[in-house]
Each structure stands twice: as C-alpha cells, then as structure tokens.
Write an enzyme that holds these catalytic residues in place. Structure first.
Site, PDB file in Angstrom:
ATOM      1  N   LYS A   1     -29.813 -21.539  55.999  1.00  0.00           N
ATOM      2  CA  LYS A   1     -28.583 -20.771  56.095  1.00  0.00           C
ATOM      3  C   LYS A   1     -28.754 -19.665  57.141  1.00  0.00           C
ATOM      4  O   LYS A   1     -29.885 -19.283  57.448  1.00  0.00           O
ATOM      5  CB  LYS A   1     -28.204 -20.188  54.730  1.00  0.00           C
ATOM      6  CG  LYS A   1     -29.076 -19.028  54.256  1.00  0.00           C
ATOM      7  CD  LYS A   1     -28.545 -18.471  52.971  1.00  0.00           C
ATOM      8  CE  LYS A   1     -29.356 -17.293  52.490  1.00  0.00           C
ATOM      9  NZ  LYS A   1     -29.253 -16.071  53.270  1.00  0.00           N
TER      10      LYS A   1
ATOM     11  N   TYR B   1     -33.020 -20.832  46.631  1.00  0.00           N
ATOM     12  CA  TYR B   1     -32.824 -20.448  45.236  1.00  0.00           C
ATOM     13  C   TYR B   1     -32.687 -21.663  44.319  1.00  0.00           C
ATOM     14  O   TYR B   1     -32.985 -21.578  43.130  1.00  0.00           O
ATOM     15  CB  TYR B   1     -31.618 -19.521  45.095  1.00  0.00           C
ATOM     16  CG  TYR B   1     -32.053 -18.090  44.924  1.00  0.00           C
ATOM     17  CD1 TYR B   1     -32.559 -17.374  46.009  1.00  0.00           C
ATOM     18  CD2 TYR B   1     -32.041 -17.472  43.683  1.00  0.00           C
ATOM     19  CE1 TYR B   1     -33.022 -16.085  45.863  1.00  0.00           C
ATOM     20  CE2 TYR B   1     -32.506 -16.176  43.523  1.00  0.00           C
ATOM     21  CZ  TYR B   1     -32.991 -15.490  44.618  1.00  0.00           C
ATOM     22  OH  TYR B   1     -33.472 -14.221  44.446  1.00  0.00           O
ATOM     23  N   LEU B   2     -32.257 -22.784  44.869  1.00  0.00           N
ATOM     24  CA  LEU B   2     -32.154 -23.999  44.066  1.00  0.00           C
ATOM     25  C   LEU B   2     -33.530 -24.573  43.738  1.00  0.00           C
ATOM     26  O   LEU B   2     -33.651 -25.437  42.875  1.00  0.00           O
ATOM     27  CB  LEU B   2     -31.299 -25.039  44.789  1.00  0.00           C
ATOM     28  CG  LEU B   2     -29.829 -24.673  44.979  1.00  0.00           C
ATOM     29  CD1 LEU B   2     -29.080 -25.801  45.672  1.00  0.00           C
ATOM     30  CD2 LEU B   2     -29.168 -24.348  43.649  1.00  0.00           C
ATOM     31  N   GLY B   3     -34.555 -24.090  44.430  1.00  0.00           N
ATOM     32  CA  GLY B   3     -35.910 -24.536  44.146  1.00  0.00           C
ATOM     33  C   GLY B   3     -36.661 -23.616  43.206  1.00  0.00           C
ATOM     34  O   GLY B   3     -37.815 -23.893  42.866  1.00  0.00           O
ATOM     35  N   LYS B   4     -36.024 -22.528  42.756  1.00  0.00           N
ATOM     36  CA  LYS B   4     -36.667 -21.616  41.809  1.00  0.00           C
ATOM     37  C   LYS B   4     -36.883 -22.326  40.471  1.00  0.00           C
ATOM     38  O   LYS B   4     -36.045 -23.117  40.016  1.00  0.00           O
ATOM     39  CB  LYS B   4     -35.794 -20.381  41.595  1.00  0.00           C
ATOM     40  CG  LYS B   4     -35.573 -19.532  42.846  1.00  0.00           C
ATOM     41  CD  LYS B   4     -36.754 -18.646  43.137  1.00  0.00           C
ATOM     42  CE  LYS B   4     -36.465 -17.674  44.259  1.00  0.00           C
ATOM     43  NZ  LYS B   4     -37.626 -16.830  44.594  1.00  0.00           N
TER      44      LYS B   4
ATOM     45  N   HIS C   1     -26.370 -18.699  47.401  1.00  0.00           N
ATOM     46  CA  HIS C   1     -27.302 -18.660  46.266  1.00  0.00           C
ATOM     47  C   HIS C   1     -26.581 -18.626  44.914  1.00  0.00           C
ATOM     48  O   HIS C   1     -26.783 -19.497  44.056  1.00  0.00           O
ATOM     49  CB  HIS C   1     -28.194 -17.413  46.360  1.00  0.00           C
ATOM     50  CG  HIS C   1     -29.070 -17.371  47.562  1.00  0.00           C
ATOM     51  ND1 HIS C   1     -29.509 -18.501  48.222  1.00  0.00           N
ATOM     52  CD2 HIS C   1     -29.622 -16.325  48.239  1.00  0.00           C
ATOM     53  CE1 HIS C   1     -30.280 -18.152  49.238  1.00  0.00           C
ATOM     54  NE2 HIS C   1     -30.351 -16.846  49.265  1.00  0.00           N
TER      55      HIS C   1
ATOM     56  N   LYS D   1     -28.088  -4.661  47.728  1.00  0.00           N
ATOM     57  CA  LYS D   1     -29.339  -4.160  48.286  1.00  0.00           C
ATOM     58  C   LYS D   1     -29.464  -2.671  47.987  1.00  0.00           C
ATOM     59  O   LYS D   1     -28.479  -2.001  47.702  1.00  0.00           O
ATOM     60  CB  LYS D   1     -29.379  -4.398  49.800  1.00  0.00           C
ATOM     61  CG  LYS D   1     -29.447  -5.874  50.187  1.00  0.00           C
ATOM     62  CD  LYS D   1     -29.568  -6.044  51.685  1.00  0.00           C
ATOM     63  CE  LYS D   1     -29.781  -7.514  52.042  1.00  0.00           C
ATOM     64  NZ  LYS D   1     -31.102  -8.020  51.570  1.00  0.00           N
TER      65      LYS D   1
ATOM     66  N   ARG E   1     -34.175 -15.246  33.391  1.00  0.00           N
ATOM     67  CA  ARG E   1     -34.628 -14.341  34.448  1.00  0.00           C
ATOM     68  C   ARG E   1     -35.333 -15.173  35.515  1.00  0.00           C
ATOM     69  O   ARG E   1     -36.430 -15.689  35.303  1.00  0.00           O
ATOM     70  CB  ARG E   1     -35.555 -13.275  33.878  1.00  0.00           C
ATOM     71  CG  ARG E   1     -35.866 -12.161  34.879  1.00  0.00           C
ATOM     72  CD  ARG E   1     -36.497 -10.964  34.199  1.00  0.00           C
ATOM     73  NE  ARG E   1     -37.785 -11.292  33.615  1.00  0.00           N
ATOM     74  CZ  ARG E   1     -38.226 -10.819  32.447  1.00  0.00           C
ATOM     75  NH1 ARG E   1     -37.464 -10.019  31.726  1.00  0.00           N
ATOM     76  NH2 ARG E   1     -39.412 -11.150  31.989  1.00  0.00           N
TER      77      ARG E   1
ATOM     78  N   LYS F   1     -31.089 -13.186  22.742  1.00  0.00           N
ATOM     79  CA  LYS F   1     -30.923 -11.986  21.933  1.00  0.00           C
ATOM     80  C   LYS F   1     -30.241 -12.373  20.611  1.00  0.00           C
ATOM     81  O   LYS F   1     -29.153 -12.955  20.622  1.00  0.00           O
ATOM     82  CB  LYS F   1     -30.096 -10.945  22.685  1.00  0.00           C
ATOM     83  CG  LYS F   1     -30.792 -10.399  23.930  1.00  0.00           C
ATOM     84  CD  LYS F   1     -29.931  -9.349  24.615  1.00  0.00           C
ATOM     85  CE  LYS F   1     -30.639  -8.795  25.838  1.00  0.00           C
ATOM     86  NZ  LYS F   1     -31.833  -8.013  25.499  1.00  0.00           N
TER      87      LYS F   1
END
Length: 530
Positions: free
Chosen positions: A74, A105-108, A166, A262, A301, A311
C-alpha cells in the site's frame, strides 16, 4: 542462514529501464543455473513508480520456466479513481492471479485466529449477530508521531494510511458470513459481500484530529506541523474515529466503530466486541446505574502482547453479595512461549506458495474505496479543520461524543482505581463500584448532574465544567497538571477539589438513566448544565 545468505545479492538499476531489468534477468539466470525457476518481485517502493517497475519486470525479467508474481505494498491509490487507474495499469502486464496486494495486518496472528475463534467454537458463532452484540470496535493507536515520515504521511493522512485498509479489512473478516470453504476465493467473496453491504461514510459519523505540541515535565513533544516536511497550515488528520453500519440481516443496526491515531497515550491494536445488557438482570442493583460495568466484552489484542480475553461478571468470595468483573484470559506469551512469526514472514510464504487468502482482490479494493472516497473528498473540498489534541493524550474529545451518539463507550478507556482520587469513599458510594472514570462521570452520573451539583458549591461556569471533564477524559486521573492546563482558568488544586466536590454532592440529585445523557451534543450538554 549461511546457505541462504550465499544466495543473496544486490543489483542496482533504474526503475523504468528495460535495459537494466534485462541485465537483472541475466544475473538471475546465472543463479538459477538452468533449473526451473519462479520469480517473486516485492514492490516496497513509492507508488508512482509501481507501473514502471511492473512493466519492465514483466517484459524483461519474467521467469521463462515457472511463475512470476508481484507483491504490491500500500497505498493502492488515494481514492476510487486513482486506485482503479492503478489496477488497470497493472493488468496491462499482469493477470489478477499474479498480483498480491499485501496488507501486513491480515498476517497478524490474532487476525488469523479471528475466523478460527468464530467458526470452530460453538460458544461464539450463535452470538455473532445483532441479537447479542451491541457494538464492535476496531482500535489502532501509536504512541509516536510521524517523525521521519511527515512528507509521505501528509499526502495520505490517517484515514487512507490505516482505516481504509488495515481496519476495514479486519472488519470484513470479522463480519463476513461463513464461507463455503477455506479456499481463498470463497473467503474473499464473503468479504466483498460485507463491504458492498455498507453505506459510504458520512461526515457527521466521523471525528478527525491532529496532534499539537505538548510539554510534560522537562520534556517537550512536537506538533504535527512542527515537522519540517509538513506544511504549517496542513489540515491532514493524524487521528480519526468513525462509525459504520452493515446493512444486512446479521448486523442491521449494530455500530462498527473505528479509531486510529498517532501520538496517543499508548501503542495498541485490538478488536473489542461489546455484548448487549442481560435483559431483566437479577443483579442490576449490584452494578448501580452503570450497566456498562455488567456488560460482557470479548477483546482480541492484536498488538502488543497478543491476547484474547473475555470480560465476565462473578461473585467475590465472602458472606456478602459483591460482584466483580474478571477476565478469562488467553495470553499468548504464557500459553505459547515460542516466538510468534512476523506478519510479513507469513505473507511472503503465502505468496511463494500461491495462497491468496490474506491478500486483497481488485473488487475488494474497489468496494473499500467506495466507502471512503466521498468522505475524503468532502473533507478536502470543505477544508474541514481537525480537532487538536495534545501529543500523548487519548485523542480528541470529539471521539467520545461520536461514540456517545450511538450509546457506546470506547472500550479502551482505562478505569483508574479510586485511590487515585481524594474523597474515594464518596466516589465509591456514588458509583457503587470500586473504581471510577471520566466516562462514568459523563455517562453514568450524567454530566448535567455533575455540573449542577458543582454549581451549588463553586463559582465555575459551564464551559469550565465541560473543559474539566474533557481534560480528565483525555489525560486520566492523577495527571492534574495537564488537566489544569487544559481548563486554563483554574489551578491544579481547584480542579481536584472541584471534581471531588461535584462527585461527593451528586447524590443530591436523582441519577438519570444513561440514555438521558448519551447521544447529546456538546452544545446540548452545555444547555442542560445552564
């Protein structure tokens, strides 16, 4: 590793030179030594030269005996028009199945685990709908600014840099229907259906911000526009919050909230699923008026410290009936002590193996841009000024009003212990809990209640009251120097005394139902306070 490094080499050349790519082809053939070869080009380069490189690589450096693939980083354009033009240009030289648009982020690990969690656990799949889920939040924050990337970032902004790719990709994975199989095309088909079921973002459902300079103790933090590569009058947002809706039978009416920024107070990326209140909850009185404290929440997370936790409410051991909120926690570093592969490792391996499941198809890209392009054009044409927020804070206060508009509280607001405040016993008797936060002050006690109680005991005007609660929301309890600086007209001790007095006196007034306060604009709250 030594064997791998022996195969690595550096070859220089111009991006747009077919001659130089022909020289690269000769060098590669020497390494391949007549064996069947496959070639994977990774384009981590400025987007304005994507097409030049693809053209030269395709014409002069493609594999003659195996496959040739190209990974494209990207940004995939700046809007629908530029993205479409880029896709058309790439397809002059490559087929769609040769193009791998990467979104790391798709590989996280936690994003990969999202579909496993949902589709292989009976306890979750029946709950995955509007019937049980009240809201879904996708939160991304960094605790540093654009240091070193200001020139690039100013051309794109946080919406294009984070939200449109993302967070939206994770949303599509979260909300999609059960695919026919785990085949790449079946999964991507379902993601496209989700994106096409969503209406384009409206300006009233978005809050944008830009970080300003801030001093804390002896340390000073720069404003976004202090970056020498950024124009002094830049309106580029470094923070954005948005609310989206999916118009289908499963998700009708459920707000999907995104928040990205940020120079915030912490670094995190997470998905928060807030479930509905228990109808006719037998233990309602044990939670006081803050029913959100009784709400189940599933949190994934993504980073840092990967974890999945749920929770739940439970009874505190003892003779009395006191309830507590606890976490059922899967902390990855404890359960799986082995090092978790980096997202790029996974995606590069997938590209080599031809696995496209975690890469973005061209129609996905079109659908994603169609949601954000009208908003981006309106922001730029109307020159919407972003709300300023201090470097290292929780972001613009407007993001909290945006969430409250849909009866939602951001789930990443930490709830400090009561011991951080004076008069803790009065706070406990007011809230009915062992902790308190500014969200609870606004949404549970009700801002008008706090304001009117405070007016009886001190000479504060409504604007100062709003500023006080906004500052506590941004900086949290204990950071009273920053709170006083935000209010501007009151000292640190005056702010502490005033807030504690307001909380202590709030029982003089009937506590309103949360719906009486949530969804009010800042102007409406001011009017109520007066």
């Amino acid at each position: 590793m030594d064997e791998f490094l022996k195969r690595c080499f550096y070859h220089s050349g111009q991006y747009n030179s077919e001659e130089h790519f022909a020289e690269l082809d000769i060098k590669l053939k020497e390494k391949e030594a007549g064996r069947k070869s496959n070639r994977l080009f990774y384009l981590s380069i400025p987007p304005n030269i994507f097409v030049d490189v693809v053209k030269c690589a395709s014409l002069r450096a493609s594999s003659a005996s195996g496959w040739t693939r190209v990974i494209v980083e990207k940004p995939f354009g700046r809007d629908s028009e530029s993205s479409g033009e880029l896709t058309r240009s790439l397809k002059q030289y490559l087929r769609e199945d040769q193009i791998f648009r990467i979104d790391h982020y798709l590989g996280k690990e936690l994003v990969e685990n999202l579909s496993v969690l949902r589709f292989s656990n009976l306890v979750f799949e029946p709950l995955w709908s509007r019937n049980y889920i009240r809201s879904v939040q996708f939160i991304f924050s960094e605790d540093f600014g654009t240091e070193g990337r200001g020139g690039y970032f100013d051309h794109y902004g946080i919406i294009r840099d984070i939200m449109q790719n993302h967070l939206l990709q994770i949303l599509a994975l979260f909300a999609m229907e059960t695919p026919v199989s785990l085949d790449a095309e079946d999964i991507r088909n379902e993601k496209v259906k989700v994106l096409r079921s969503m209406k384009p973002l409206q300006l009233e459902d978005v809050n944008i911000g830009q970080y300003k300079g801030h001093s804390k103790g002896s340390r000073s933090y720069p404003a976004y526009t202090d970056d020498p590569t950024v124009p002094k009058d830049s309106l580029t947002p470094t923070f954005a919050a948005a609310v989206l809706f999916i118009n289908n039978a499963r998700w009708d009416g459920v707000p999907f909230l995104m928040k990205a920024g940020k120079a915030l107070h912490t670094k995190r990326a997470e998905i928060r699923v807030q479930f509905r209140h228990v109808p006719g909850n037998l233990y309602r009185r044990n939670f006081g008026t803050d029913l959100d404290k009784a709400t189940n929440e599933l949190v994934l997370r993504v980073q840092p410290d990967e974890a999945i936790y749920l929770k739940i409410n439970n009874k505190v051991p003892g003779l009395g009936m006191r309830l507590d909120r606890s976490d059922l926690n899967l902390l990855y570093r404890s359960r799986y002590p082995r090092e978790i592969p980096d997202a790029y490792e996974r995606l590069l391996l997938d590209a080599i193996e031809g696995e496209r499941r975690l890469f973005i198809r061209s129609d996905e890209l079109d659908a994603a841009w169609s949601l954000f392009t009208p908003l981006l054009k309106e922001l730029e044409e109307k020159k919407i000024v972003p709300e300023l927020y201090p470097y290292g804070s929780r972001g613009p206060v407007g993001a909290h009003y945006l969430a409250a508009k849909y009866n939602v509280r951001w789930g990443d607001l930490r709830t400090p212990e009561v011991s951080n405040c004076r008069n803790s016993s009065s706070l406990m008797s007011t809230s009915g809990c062992s902790s308190f936060d500014a969200s609870a002050a606004i949404c549970t006690l009700g801002m008008p209640v706090l304001l009117k109680a405070a007016f009886r005991i001190a000479n504060w005007n409504a604007d100062e009251e709003i500023l006080l609660l906004e500052a506590i929301e941004m900086y949290g309890f204990g950071n009273w120097n920053e709170v006083a600086e935000h209010v501007g007209t009151k000292s640190k001790s005056q702010c502490i005394d005033h807030f504690n007095a307001a909380c202590m006196n709030s029982p003089c007034f009937p506590l309103p139902d949360m719906s009486h306060v949530m969804g009010k604009s800042r102007e409406e709250l001011l009017a109520m306070a007066k």
